[in-house]
Design an enzyme around this catalytic site. Structure first.
Site, PDB file in Angstrom:
ATOM      1  N   HIS A   8      56.586 106.504  55.684  1.00 49.67           N
ATOM      2  CA  HIS A   8      57.237 105.983  56.857  1.00 49.67           C
ATOM      3  C   HIS A   8      58.758 105.816  56.606  1.00 49.67           C
ATOM      4  O   HIS A   8      59.002 105.445  55.490  1.00 49.67           O
ATOM      5  CB  HIS A   8      56.801 104.501  57.452  1.00 49.67           C
ATOM      6  N   ARG A   9      59.537 105.980  57.453  1.00 51.50           N
ATOM      7  CA  ARG A   9      60.885 105.486  57.544  1.00 51.50           C
ATOM      8  C   ARG A   9      61.106 103.842  56.873  1.00 51.50           C
ATOM      9  O   ARG A   9      60.163 103.211  57.242  1.00 51.50           O
ATOM     10  CB  ARG A   9      61.610 105.673  58.604  1.00 51.50           C
TER      11      ARG A   9
END
Length: 219
Positions: A87-88
């Site tokens: 994920h970011r």
């Protein structure tokens, strides 16, 4: 390639052990072009699940590869976590875009994701049951991964590691002997030569293997 009973199993046979429907040679089962596996490497499944079922978050748009060499032993429940799991991390880690309904416009670009690269596993690697291998990890030839380990960092050739967090346990051989095994690369020899020298390979008779290799190089 068809081998008779004196020369080992056919590497194209998915189930090479009669009556055993769990142990499978991996290469002939692969349908994903981003999974590359050498001959004779096997996965010992828990309930007959395919090897590709154990490769998670492997999305074509990312293009990362899982690369495994020859003669690897992969225990039941081993999973490979690919880059699609990331994920970011520069703001919220929540993947809003997955749920669409207007949120799809916040789809991150690949450059925004913490991509780690390909997973690469060498030759003659033994991976115990229920091991988790994380994105971008490189595991060297001849390494041993203890059961239930979580592999978050690279593993040197002919080393033994285990645990969560992952810890180095010991080297299998001295540095000099490791260099000799790596130089020999027995797994890349022609199968006829491997079969003729199996006693020395199995027993770790590196001196005899070196003499045999020199004879081959001199002919």
């Amino acid at each position: 390639m068809n081998l008779n009973n004196d020369h080992g199993p056919d590497p194209e046979n998915i189930l090479p052990i009669k009556g055993n429907r769990n142990l499978q040679f991996i290469k002939p089962t692969i349908t994903n072009e981003n999974i590359l596996v050498g001959e004779y490497s096997y996965y010992d499944s828990k309930r007959g699940e395919s090897f590709e079922d154990q490769v998670l978050y492997h999305y074509e748009v990312i293009g990362d590869k899982l690369i495994i060499g020859r003669f690897c032993s992969i225990g039941p429940g081993t999973t490979f976590i690919m880059n699609g799991a990331n994920h970011r991390m520069d703001g919220s880690t929540y993947p809003f875009h997955l749920f669409r309904m207007g949120w799809e416009k916040y789809m991150p670009s690949l450059k925004d994701l913490p991509l780690k690269g390909d997973i690469e596993i060498g030759n003659d690697v033994w991976i115990g049951r229920d091991v988790t291998i994380m994105p971008g990890v490189k595991i060297g030839d001849g390494a041993i991964i203890a059961a239930e380990a979580v592999v978050t960092k690279n593993v040197a050739p002919y080393s033994i590691v285990g645990g969560n967090p992952l810890k180095f346990i010991r080297k299998r051989f001295s540095d000099g002997v490791i260099e000799e095994w790596l130089a020999l690369q027995w797994w890349n020899l022609d199968m006829k030569i491997i079969n003729e020298n199996l006693p020395f390979i199995i027993n770790g008779d590196i001196e005899m293997l070196k003499r045999k290799r020199k004879l081959l190089d001199d002919t």
